[in-house]
Design a protein around this motif. Structure first.
Motif, PDB file in Angstrom:
ATOM      1  N   VAL A  53       0.774  -1.311   0.041  1.00  0.00           N
ATOM      2  CA  VAL A  53      -0.105  -0.073  -0.180  1.00  0.00           C
ATOM      3  C   VAL A  53       0.687   1.263  -0.068  1.00  0.00           C
ATOM      4  CG1 VAL A  53      -1.643   1.426   1.353  1.00  0.00           C
ATOM      5  CG2 VAL A  53      -1.850  -1.275   1.015  1.00  0.00           C
ATOM      6  N   VAL A  54       1.736   1.418   0.682  1.00  0.00           N
ATOM      7  CA  VAL A  54       2.746   2.380   0.977  1.00  0.00           C
ATOM      8  C   VAL A  54       3.589   2.684  -0.389  1.00  0.00           C
ATOM      9  CG1 VAL A  54       4.819   3.516   2.101  1.00  0.00           C
ATOM     10  CG2 VAL A  54       2.958   2.221   3.516  1.00  0.00           C
ATOM     11  N   ASN A  55       3.976   1.493  -0.903  1.00  0.00           N
ATOM     12  CA  ASN A  55       4.741   1.485  -2.085  1.00  0.00           C
ATOM     13  C   ASN A  55       3.930   2.084  -3.450  1.00  0.00           C
ATOM     14  OD1 ASN A  55       7.051   0.301  -3.768  1.00  0.00           O
ATOM     15  ND2 ASN A  55       5.234  -0.172  -5.079  1.00  0.00           N
ATOM     16  N   MET A  56       2.448   1.843  -3.351  1.00  0.00           N
ATOM     17  CA  MET A  56       1.796   2.561  -4.526  1.00  0.00           C
ATOM     18  C   MET A  56       1.584   3.938  -4.209  1.00  0.00           C
ATOM     19  SD  MET A  56      -2.557   1.675  -5.098  1.00  0.00           S
ATOM     20  CE  MET A  56      -2.715   2.599  -3.556  1.00  0.00           C
ATOM     21  N   VAL A  57       1.331   4.257  -2.729  1.00  0.00           N
ATOM     22  CA  VAL A  57       1.222   5.941  -2.513  1.00  0.00           C
ATOM     23  C   VAL A  57       2.610   6.561  -2.950  1.00  0.00           C
ATOM     24  CG1 VAL A  57       0.997   7.485  -0.608  1.00  0.00           C
ATOM     25  CG2 VAL A  57      -0.351   5.392  -0.608  1.00  0.00           C
ATOM     26  N   ALA A  58       3.817   5.876  -2.726  1.00  0.00           N
ATOM     27  CA  ALA A  58       4.919   6.540  -3.035  1.00  0.00           C
ATOM     28  C   ALA A  58       5.078   6.773  -4.534  1.00  0.00           C
ATOM     29  CB  ALA A  58       6.205   5.638  -2.726  1.00  0.00           C
ATOM     30  N   CYS A  59       4.568   5.634  -5.350  1.00  0.00           N
ATOM     31  CA  CYS A  59       4.532   5.984  -6.810  1.00  0.00           C
ATOM     32  C   CYS A  59       3.590   6.916  -7.438  1.00  0.00           C
ATOM     33  CB  CYS A  59       4.036   4.656  -7.573  1.00  0.00           C
ATOM     34  SG  CYS A  59       5.424   3.020  -7.274  1.00  0.00           S
ATOM     35  N   ILE A  60       2.586   7.082  -6.454  1.00  0.00           N
ATOM     36  CA  ILE A  60       1.641   8.192  -6.926  1.00  0.00           C
ATOM     37  C   ILE A  60       2.449   9.610  -6.547  1.00  0.00           C
ATOM     38  CG2 ILE A  60      -0.299   9.541  -6.015  1.00  0.00           C
ATOM     39  CD1 ILE A  60      -1.602   6.930  -5.336  1.00  0.00           C
ATOM     40  N   CYS A  61       3.204   9.709  -5.591  1.00  0.00           N
ATOM     41  CA  CYS A  61       4.082  11.095  -5.170  1.00  0.00           C
ATOM     42  C   CYS A  61       5.176  10.958  -6.495  1.00  0.00           C
ATOM     43  CB  CYS A  61       4.447  10.751  -3.902  1.00  0.00           C
ATOM     44  SG  CYS A  61       3.545  10.910  -2.693  1.00  0.00           S
ATOM     45  N   ILE A  62       5.796   9.823  -6.942  1.00  0.00           N
ATOM     46  CA  ILE A  62       6.707   9.919  -7.953  1.00  0.00           C
ATOM     47  C   ILE A  62       6.064  10.626  -9.147  1.00  0.00           C
ATOM     48  CG2 ILE A  62       8.158   8.669  -9.290  1.00  0.00           C
ATOM     49  CD1 ILE A  62       8.776   6.753  -6.836  1.00  0.00           C
ATOM     50  N   LEU A  63       4.988  10.043  -9.419  1.00  0.00           N
ATOM     51  CA  LEU A  63       4.169  10.638 -10.754  1.00  0.00           C
ATOM     52  C   LEU A  63       3.907  12.082 -10.580  1.00  0.00           C
ATOM     53  CD1 LEU A  63       2.905   9.964 -13.315  1.00  0.00           C
ATOM     54  CD2 LEU A  63       0.710   9.423 -12.193  1.00  0.00           C
ATOM     55  N   ALA A  64       3.577  12.331  -9.379  1.00  0.00           N
ATOM     56  CA  ALA A  64       3.000  13.968  -9.049  1.00  0.00           C
ATOM     57  C   ALA A  64       4.437  14.849  -9.212  1.00  0.00           C
ATOM     58  CB  ALA A  64       2.585  13.953  -7.728  1.00  0.00           C
ATOM     59  N   SER A  65       5.554  14.230  -8.933  1.00  0.00           N
ATOM     60  CA  SER A  65       7.002  14.928  -9.038  1.00  0.00           C
ATOM     61  C   SER A  65       7.194  15.210 -10.213  1.00  0.00           C
ATOM     62  CB  SER A  65       7.976  14.390  -8.254  1.00  0.00           C
ATOM     63  OG  SER A  65       8.227  13.120  -8.666  1.00  0.00           O
ATOM     64  N   GLY A  66       6.728  14.605 -11.374  1.00  0.00           N
ATOM     65  CA  GLY A  66       6.998  14.994 -12.891  1.00  0.00           C
ATOM     66  C   GLY A  66       7.974  13.939 -13.350  1.00  0.00           C
ATOM     67  N   SER A  67       8.237  12.800 -12.721  1.00  0.00           N
ATOM     68  CA  SER A  67       8.958  11.536 -13.134  1.00  0.00           C
ATOM     69  C   SER A  67       8.292  11.152 -14.621  1.00  0.00           C
ATOM     70  CB  SER A  67       9.072  10.421 -12.203  1.00  0.00           C
ATOM     71  OG  SER A  67       9.566   9.478 -12.964  1.00  0.00           O
ATOM     72  N   SER A  68       9.237  10.808 -15.297  1.00  0.00           N
ATOM     73  CA  SER A  68       9.076  10.450 -16.783  1.00  0.00           C
ATOM     74  C   SER A  68       8.341   8.895 -16.862  1.00  0.00           C
ATOM     75  CB  SER A  68      10.046  10.632 -17.623  1.00  0.00           C
ATOM     76  OG  SER A  68      11.229   9.900 -17.309  1.00  0.00           O
ATOM     77  N   ASN A  69       8.892   8.184 -15.508  1.00  0.00           N
ATOM     78  CA  ASN A  69       8.463   6.915 -15.627  1.00  0.00           C
ATOM     79  C   ASN A  69       7.223   6.770 -14.540  1.00  0.00           C
ATOM     80  OD1 ASN A  69      10.654   6.006 -17.217  1.00  0.00           O
ATOM     81  ND2 ASN A  69      12.057   6.371 -15.531  1.00  0.00           N
ATOM     82  N   GLY A  70       6.631   7.733 -14.050  1.00  0.00           N
ATOM     83  CA  GLY A  70       5.635   7.587 -13.002  1.00  0.00           C
ATOM     84  C   GLY A  70       4.394   6.952 -13.588  1.00  0.00           C
ATOM     85  N   GLY A  71       4.176   7.003 -14.645  1.00  0.00           N
ATOM     86  CA  GLY A  71       2.848   6.246 -14.999  1.00  0.00           C
ATOM     87  C   GLY A  71       3.087   4.731 -15.029  1.00  0.00           C
ATOM     88  N   SER A  72       4.299   4.327 -15.394  1.00  0.00           N
ATOM     89  CA  SER A  72       4.556   2.861 -15.338  1.00  0.00           C
ATOM     90  C   SER A  72       4.742   2.455 -14.084  1.00  0.00           C
ATOM     91  CB  SER A  72       6.016   2.632 -16.233  1.00  0.00           C
ATOM     92  OG  SER A  72       5.886   3.009 -17.427  1.00  0.00           O
ATOM     93  N   ASP A  73       5.341   3.258 -13.171  1.00  0.00           N
ATOM     94  CA  ASP A  73       5.844   2.895 -11.603  1.00  0.00           C
ATOM     95  C   ASP A  73       4.302   2.664 -10.939  1.00  0.00           C
ATOM     96  OD1 ASP A  73       8.358   2.876 -11.067  1.00  0.00           O
ATOM     97  OD2 ASP A  73       8.481   5.019 -11.641  1.00  0.00           O
ATOM     98  N   LEU A  74       3.212   3.758 -11.241  1.00  0.00           N
ATOM     99  CA  LEU A  74       2.044   3.701 -10.621  1.00  0.00           C
ATOM    100  C   LEU A  74       1.173   2.496 -11.105  1.00  0.00           C
ATOM    101  CD1 LEU A  74      -0.065   4.740  -8.841  1.00  0.00           C
ATOM    102  CD2 LEU A  74      -1.051   6.399 -10.470  1.00  0.00           C
TER     103      LEU A  74
END
Length: 258
Positions: free
Chosen positions: A105-126
């Protein structure tokens, strides 16, 4: 004329042992000891089967399913089904599974934060992190926790081999998630370090929690994996025994308590 008063056939050096005694008495004693140990094991197994039968009858009368609490599908009770000596081990494994579920669960939330930070890989991570949460959570329970739970409850070799196989894969998965390669759905070390260097404080903080979670459950499972392997070897489980159990009980034994 002096006559001897002693018996001429008497000997002051009498034999200490019977010359007709079987020289393999020591071996016979050893065999008797082994037979006694086997008999005690059989009595212990009979006692355990009686206890399981009583618990099964109790479950049949008062309700079988109690887990998960929000939608009961199976019966799960460490205190009622696991021998007392093994209860601490199974309790720790269950707690590590809960840590795994929380980490997903925490890992998913972290990936949401990574996507929100503008990471180019954020969509794949989420996307990957959501898939992990949906599939890894139930599969980890069914494929490695439940087999070892059944293994200690029934002391059958088949469940130990299932645990070693799927538990080994999960340990490799844990290492993969700890590393945290971008676009893999893991907010592990690499992703967290990148979040600190951006900087993206929310992603860094949540990523740190996720990384610690992956490490805790991975190291804990590796530690108990070795303990379970030692118990498995000491109990004399074998592949032949596992095959016999599968042929005798079939796959339905996985879902039954007896």
């Amino acid at each position: 004329m002096n006559y001897p008063t002693e018996n001429p056939f008497a000997s002051t050096h009498s034999l200490d042992t019977n010359p007709f005694e079987d020289p393999t008495d020591a071996q016979s004693t050893t065999n008797a000891t082994r037979l006694e140990e086997i008999r005690q094991r059989e009595l212990d197994l009979e006692r355990r089967e009686q206890e399981l039968a009583q618990k099964q009858e109790h479950i049949r009368r008062h309700g079988r399913n109690n887990w998960p609490p929000f939608f009961p599908l199976i019966f799960h009770s460490i205190q009622e089904e696991i021998p007392q000596a093994s209860q601490p081990l199974i309790t720790r494994l269950y707690q590590l599974w809960l840590v795994l579920a929380g980490t997903l669960v925490v890992n998913m939330v972290a990936c949401i934060c990574i996507l929100a930070s503008g990471s180019s890989n954020g969509g794949s991570d989420l996307g990957s992190s959501i898939g992990y949460l949906i599939f890894i959570t139930p599969l980890s329970f069914l494929l490695w926790y439940r087999p070892i739970y059944n293994g200690y409850m029934k002391e059958q070799a088949l469940y130990y081999y299932l645990y070693f196989f799927f538990g080994g894969f999960h340990l490799l998965f844990s290492v993969y998630m700890i590393i945290g390669i971008p676009s893999t759905g893991s907010a592990g070390l690499i992703q967290t370090i990148q979040a600190y260097t951006k900087p993206s404080l929310p992603a860094a903080i949540v990523g740190t929690v996720a990384t610690v979670g992956w490490i805790v459950q991975g190291v804990g499972l590796a530690y108990y994996y070795r303990q379970i392997w030692a118990h498995h070897k000491a109990a004399g489980h074998s592949v032949e025994k596992a095959k016999t159990e599968l042929a005798t009980h079939g796959a339905k034994a996985y879902f039954t308590r007896g």
